[in-house]
Structures are given as structure tokens and as C-alpha cells.
Design a protein around this motif. Structure first.
Motif, PDB file in Angstrom:
ATOM      1  N   ASN A   1      -2.803   2.031   3.746  1.00 23.30           N
ATOM      2  CA  ASN A   1      -2.370   0.630   3.790  1.00 23.30           C
ATOM      3  C   ASN A   1      -0.943   0.521   4.296  1.00 23.30           C
TER       4      ASN A   1
ATOM      5  N   TYR B   1      -0.298  -1.954   7.312  1.00 23.73           N
ATOM      6  CA  TYR B   1       0.378  -3.230   7.109  1.00 23.73           C
ATOM      7  C   TYR B   1       1.866  -3.184   7.448  1.00 23.73           C
TER       8      TYR B   1
ATOM      9  N   ASP C   1       7.015   0.322   1.692  1.00 23.52           N
ATOM     10  CA  ASP C   1       7.010   0.183   3.158  1.00 23.52           C
ATOM     11  C   ASP C   1       7.889  -0.979   3.581  1.00 23.52           C
TER      12      ASP C   1
ATOM     13  N   GLN D   1      -8.678 -10.247   0.323  1.00 23.77           N
ATOM     14  CA  GLN D   1      -7.781  -9.984   1.439  1.00 23.77           C
ATOM     15  C   GLN D   1      -6.866 -11.181   1.587  1.00 23.77           C
ATOM     16  N   VAL D   2      -5.610 -10.902   1.863  1.00 21.24           N
ATOM     17  CA  VAL D   2      -4.670 -12.009   2.016  1.00 21.24           C
ATOM     18  C   VAL D   2      -5.018 -12.731   3.303  1.00 21.24           C
TER      19      VAL D   2
ATOM     20  N   LEU E   1     -12.451  -4.338   4.215  1.00 23.45           N
ATOM     21  CA  LEU E   1     -13.320  -5.174   3.387  1.00 23.45           C
ATOM     22  C   LEU E   1     -12.653  -5.619   2.093  1.00 23.45           C
TER      23      LEU E   1
ATOM     24  N   LEU F   1     -11.480  -3.480  -0.212  1.00 17.93           N
ATOM     25  CA  LEU F   1     -11.994  -2.598  -1.268  1.00 17.93           C
ATOM     26  C   LEU F   1     -10.945  -1.597  -1.739  1.00 17.93           C
TER      27      LEU F   1
END
Ligand code: ADP
Length: 644
Positions: free
Chosen positions: A399, A403, A427, A446-447, A458, A460
Motif C-alpha cells: 500500500n 498510495y 509514507d 476504499q476511499v 478490492l 481487502l
């Protein structure tokens, strides 16, 4: 009674003293004739009510009474006069400043020597404060009664010491009984309605409430008297009286929650079916995936030109992505159904985090993100499932790379304090809005912003991170200063005290793979069987394929293979049965049998162990893993045979 001492001041209590006391108590004193008619003035009454002398003498005290109270006051006064009995009544009278005040009128007849009533003496006390309280109480009671009726609540009161219970009408109705409000009831009259499976729990809740003075709360099934129907009830109560440190009374309510319970049960059922569907879907998708993955590997070994090679690499990459998504989906549905069991062992988290960083390094390189690790110099031991913890760390790191934009940087640090390991993954990416910080751990969450959406997925990954961390007795939280401000994920995990690490036993390391040994592949999916055999042949094995358990057994009799790769879900005779039969044959005792199957649940693995499989690999199997397992098992088998 106190005896007054002779010559004490009490003895000199005269008529004036009585008057003083009376005036300090009473707001008004007055008299009436034998018929109850006012005939003489009462300045104290006029001061009390503001009536004029004329009003008082002409109309009497009743004209000062509140219109709503006047009829009843007149009635009671006339009764008292007619029956020559004392009167003690409350009613409202006007206040000289306006409005109304509560008065308590007491009057007594004075009898003459002939026994006839000569006159009436009366006084008024101010009871506004008491009546105000009483009225408020009555209004409060009325409101409570309305609420109880509207909510169809049963109310109960239990005299614990005497074991007497009182129910309101609704309480009887909830149990399908005729209301018998005056009837003496006991705790058993309640308990006999509680469903046998819930009885002990309800009793324990009541006992706890009595002993620990906590509210009694229970949801339980009850059996109605009228039709034996099972209904759901919620009971709530509190201790309302105590004596000598013992709880003596409990009061409470009970109401029907059948509809809510049924809705909950229906919702759980839908949820369960959704989980089952997800599990089946990802399981079903695995079978075609296996063929695709093997096919791509096979093509890669023969491809010569650059375009084919890079296309194959891309397809491989996408296949891996699909497999990961399916795996996550399957994991989430298994965790939801409580089907994931951790294989816990003592492990070094420092080393594990290092491995996770290695695993994601290619992704970071590909996306051009920086990853900086700060690991402690010493191992951090904890009791955990290495595969699952690896999943936690790689999900957070992945992630972090996804992101963040260009120039994205992720910092990972691991520390430990107070028997807790703290993993920070920070991050400088797109950040998270405050109101989303908790929600992102929810399933499929999900945002909703285009940058986040462009990453696919998805929703998850973080659900898995959270649930797997919690299964290890830990917790995870997200922090961010806001959108565009980067994010920090912190995982806390309980650790074990440090011990000298056990050195791995290097003596039994695998020797070279034994080439040119006979392998039998049994799979009813001919295409999958062919792909697998092609790959194994390239590695120098002598591979034979069969498409049913029975044909496989026959072939094995004559081929005497060193290893059998056996599918489980096959028509007629499944893989479990085939393996059992293999193990019964003299040649089948030592042969290596590996399950290569779409069935990946813990239960499937347990069954394959019981049937006699040496290993259980889930499709689509990574070729490298299959080859490593095969080599390893064949070597172990050979070493064992040499030892005999
Ligand atoms: P997915 O990434 O597949 O959508 P996740 O459960 O891993 O699912 O993440 C859920 C959501 O949390 C993501 O859609 C994203 O909006 C947000 N998120 C996760 N990690 C980060 C991060 N490091 N920075 C910003 N947002 C993140």
C-alpha cells in the motif's frame, strides 16, 4: 412520654402560647356556625387568599377554591357537616399575588354540653411544596406508564428474600398467560418460561446482578404458555432495595425482541452465504488459473523473440495479481467464518520484516519508490504464524508503494518495548482524511477519491492486516495529518522474552534433484495434467499421466513411480480414496504422494493428511514450489530407504 417537671416552664404554657404556635403553623384560622356557614371575619384567611371581607362573609371560603377543586371540596365539607366528623382535605386556593397555592384544610366540630354541634373551628396549612412534588411524581409516573404501555413492556418487581414477584398485565401477556395481577408469583413462574438452553445463562446473570450490584441484562428465548411458541425476550433490571448489606428487591422490565432477533439471524445467514459464495468463487477461479499459469510457464521456455517474451512476462505478472486477489478474497471469507487457524511458532519478527521488504523490493523498483528500513540489531521473538505475519507486513508495504506518487518514499521501523513489538510503516503519499482513518479497515472499503481508486484493488488488504494482527493478539491503527500529508500505519504485537535462537539443522539439506525418476500425474482435467507433465519433463523427470483414480492405480502398479501428483476433486473415485488405496498396496507404502488440488481449506488439508498424502499443494501451484517440494520429499524418501 416525657414527663414535665413540676414548676417547669412547660407547666406555664397558657392560651396565648397555643395561639402563638398555631399562628406560626397555620396560614389561616377561622370558624363557622353549626351549619358550616362563615359568620365571623378572619383577617388571617383574607391575608392568605386575598379575598375581601365582603367576599369572605358573603361567599365563604369555597369561592376562593380553584374551579377544578371546588365541587369536590364542597362535597366533602357538606359530608363532614352532615356527619359531624372532622375534615382533612387538600385543594387549591387563590394566591393574593395571583395564581394558585395548595392548602390543607382541617376543621373540627365543637360540641355543646347537650352534644349538639355549636360551631366549627378550622385552620389552613400551606402544602404547595409537598403537593408540587406529588404532582410532579404523578406526572412522571403517568409518563412512565405511557412509555411502558407504548413499548408493550412487561414490568416486574421481585422481593428477593420472600421470593414474591409482581408482574404488570403486559408481563403475563408476553408469556401468553391470562393476567392475574393480584396473584402471588415466584421467581420460578418466570424461570419456567425460559428456554432450557438459555436457562443457566439467565440464572447466572440474575445471580451476578444480586452479588455484584450490577444491572441484570439478558437476551433469551422464552416458551409461551398459550401456543408453546418460542419467542425472544430482553430482560433488564436493577437492585432497588437492600437491607443489612443484602439485596432484597429487584425491579425491571422485559420485552419482546423476536423481530429484531429474526432480522439479525436472517442478516447473519445472508452474510454467511456471501462468505460461502466468495469462498466458492475464488475456489472455482483457481482451476482455470492453474491452466493459464502452467501454459504461460510452458510458453516462456520456448519463446525466442523479444515481443513474445515481454508479452508473456506481462501476462505472468497479471496472472500473479489475479491469484493474489483470489487468495485475499478466500482468506477474508475464511477469517470471517473462523476457518483460518494460525500455525504458530516462535519466530524472529526482525528477520521476518526483512524478508517482507525483500519480497516487495521489485514492486518498489518498478514504481520508482524509495524504501528505507530501520530494524533493531537484535531479534524480536514472538509466537506467530510466519506466513500470515508476512502477509501483514507486505500488505502495508505494498500500500505504501501504491498510495504514493512520484518521489514516493516509505519508511519502515521496528522497535520493541514492554513486551510489545511496534512496527511503523510511514509514507509521504496521498494521506487519509480523518473520518476515513477507521473505515479503511472495513471489508471492501476504499476511499472514494480518484487517486486512490486508480490503484484498483478490492479493499481487502487492510481488513486482512487488521484481522490477522488481532488473531495474533495485536492491534493496528492508521494516522494521517490529512489528504496529501502521508500516512502512518502502526502495528502492535505481543512479544516473547528473548531466548538464544535455535540454530537451524543444516545437515539434512537437500541434495541435487534426482533427475529421470518416474512421476505419475493423476488429474481428470486433461489439459492441466498435460501442462504439468510438460513442465516436469523439462526438468528431466519421466512423467506419465492418467485421468482417473482407477486408471492411475493400475498404471502405478506397473510403473512403480517415485512420486504421484494426485488431484483430489475427481468423479467416481476422488483423490482421498485413491491415496488410501495406494497406501494399502505393497509398492504404495513408500511412494511420495502429493495432492495438487483446488481445495485449499484447513479441513481439506486435514483430510489429505489422514488419507496418507505427504504434502498438500493448492492450485495454481507455483512451479518453483512444486519442484522444491518434490525434490525435498524424494530425497527424504531416498535417505529413509538407504537407512533401512
Ligand atoms: P485496496 O488497497 O485494495 O483498496 P486496502 O484494504 O489495502 O484495499 O486499503 C483500503 C483503502 O485504504 C484504500 O482503497 C486506500 O484508499 C486507503 N489506503 C490504504 N493504504 C493507504 C496509504 N498508505 N495511504 C493512503 N491511503 C491508503
Amino acid at each position: 412520654m416525657d414527663q414535665a417537671l413540676p414548676n417547669s416552664p412547660v407547666n406555664s404554657f397558657g392560651i396565648q402560647d397555643y395561639r402563638t404556635i398555631l399562628e406560626s403553623l397555620a396560614k389561616a384560622t377561622w370558624s363557622a356556625d353549626a351549619n358550616g356557614q362563615v359568620v365571623s371575619d378572619s383577617p388571617s384567611w383574607r391575608a392568605y387568599t386575598g379575598q375581601t371581607r365582603e367576599q369572605w362573609l358573603n361567599e365563604g371560603w369555597l369561592s376562593a377554591a380553584h374551579p377544578d377543586d371546588r365541587v369536590s371540596a364542597r362535597q366533602q365539607w357538606q359530608d363532614a357537616v352532615a356527619n359531624r366528623k372532622q375534615i382533612d382535605i387538600d385543594f387549591r386556593v387563590g394566591h393574593p399575588g395571583g395564581g394558585w397555592q395548595w392548602t390543607n384544610l382541617r376543621a373540627t366540630p365543637v360540641l355543646g354540653s347537650d352534644g349538639a354541634v355549636e360551631k366549627w373551628l378550622a385552620l389552613n396549612l400551606d402544602v404547595t411544596e409537598r403537593k408540587g412534588g406529588e404532582v410532579a411524581l404523578r406526572q412522571q409516573e403517568a409518563r412512565t406508564r405511557i412509555a411502558v404501555e407504548a413499548a408493550e413492556m412487561g414490568t416486574w418487581e421481585w422481593n428477593i428474600a420472600a421470593d414474591h414477584t409482581h408482574w404488570n398485565e403486559q408481563h403475563f401477556l408476553l408469556f401468553g398467560m391470562e393476567p392475574r395481577v393480584e396473584h402471588t408469583l415466584h421467581a420460578d413462574d418466570f424461570l419456567r418460561h425460559v428456554h432450557a438452553d438459555d436457562l443457566e445463562r439467565v440464572k447466572a446473570e440474575l445471580a451476578r446482578a444480586i452479588q455484584e450490584r450490577v444491572p441484570y441484562e439478558a437476551e433469551f428465548r422464552a416458551v409461551r404458555d398459550d401456543n408453546q411458541a418460542v419467542v425472544w425476550m430482553r430482560g433488564y433490571g436493577r437492585i432497588t432495595a437492600e437491607f443489612n448489606g443484602q439485596a432484597t428487591r429487584m425491579s425491571g422490565v422485559m420485552y419482546d425482541i423476536t423481530r429484531r432477533k429474526e432480522a439479525e439471524i436472517a442478516l447473519r445467514e445472508v452474510d454467511r452465504r456471501k462468505d460461502e459464495f466468495l469462498a466458492m468463487l475464488s475456489h472455482e477461479l483457481r482451476n482455470p488459473m492453474v491452466t493459464i499459469r502452467y501454459g504461460l510457464h510452458a510458453l516462456a521456455t520456448t519463446a525466442e523473440d523479444q515481443v513474445t517474451n515481454s508479452t508473456l512476462a506481462l501476462m505472468n505478472n497479471q496472472t500473479d495479481h489475479l491469484v493474489r486477489l483470489m487468495d485475499d478474497l478466500l482468506d477474508v471469507s475464511r477469517i470471517s467464518r473462523g476457518q483460518i487457524q494460525l500455525r504458530k511458532e516462535r519466530l524472529d519478527l526482525t528477520a521476518l520484516v526483512g524478508q517482507a521488504a525483500e519480497a516487495v523490493r521489485p514492486l518498489y523498483d518498478e514504481l520508482g519508490r524509495g524504501l528505507q528500513l530501520t530494524l533493531p540489531p537484535a531479534p524480536i521473538y514472538l509466537e506467530g504464524d510466519a506466513t500470515r505475519l508476512l502477509q501483514v507486513v507486505t500488505n502495508l508495504l505494498t500500500n505504501g508503494a501504491r498510495y504514493t506518487g512520484d518521489g514516493g518514499q516509505v519508511w519502515l521501523s521496528l522497535t520493541s518495548q514492554d513486551q510489545e513489538a511496534i512496527l511503523l510503516v510511514r509514507d509521504n503519499g496521498i494521506g487519509i482524511a480523518e473520518e476515513q482513518l477507521l473505515a479503511i479497515f472495513e471489508l471492501f472499503m476504499q476511499v472514494d477519491n480518484s487517486l486512490a481508486r486508480s490503484q484498483g484493488g478490492l479493499g481487502l488488504g487492510l481488513t486482512l492486516v487488521k484481522r490477522l494482527t488481532e488473531m495474533h493478539g495485536g492491534r493496528v491503527e492508521a494516522q494521517s495529518e490529512g489528504l496529501g500529508q502521508g500516512s502512518t500505519f502502526t502495528v502492535h504485537l505481543p512479544t516473547l522474552p528473548p531466548l538464544p535462537p535455535v540454530l537451524p539443522d543444516l545437515a539434512g539439506q537437500a541434495a541435487d534433484p534426482s533427475a529421470a525418476r518416474c512421476i505419475l500425474v493423476i488429474d481428470d482435467n486433461a489439459f492441466a495434467a498435460t501442462m504439468l507433465s510438460m513442465l516436469l519433463e523439462r526438468k528431466g523427470y519421466d512423467v506419465h499421466t492418467r485421468h482417473s483414480g482407477r486408471a492411475g492405480l493400475e498404471a502405478a502398479e506397473s510403473l512403480n513411480p517415485a512420486a504421484i501428483l494426485l488431484d483430489i476433486g475427481m468423479p467416481e473415485m476422488d483423490g482421498y480414496e485413491t491415496c488410501r488405496l495406494i497406501r494399502q498396496r505393497p509398492w504404495g507404502k513408500n511412494v511420495v504422494v502429493i495432492a495438487v488440488t483446488g481445495y485449499g481449506q484447513e479441513e481439506d488439508k486435514r483430510r489429505s493428511r489422514e488419507a496418507g498424502f505427504d504434502e498438500h499443494l493448492v492450485k495454481p501451484v507455483e512451479i518453483a514450489k512444486l519442484l522444491a517440494t518434490l525434490t525435498d520429499l524424494l530425497d527424504k524418501c531416498r535417505t529413509a530407504q538407504q537407512a533401512n
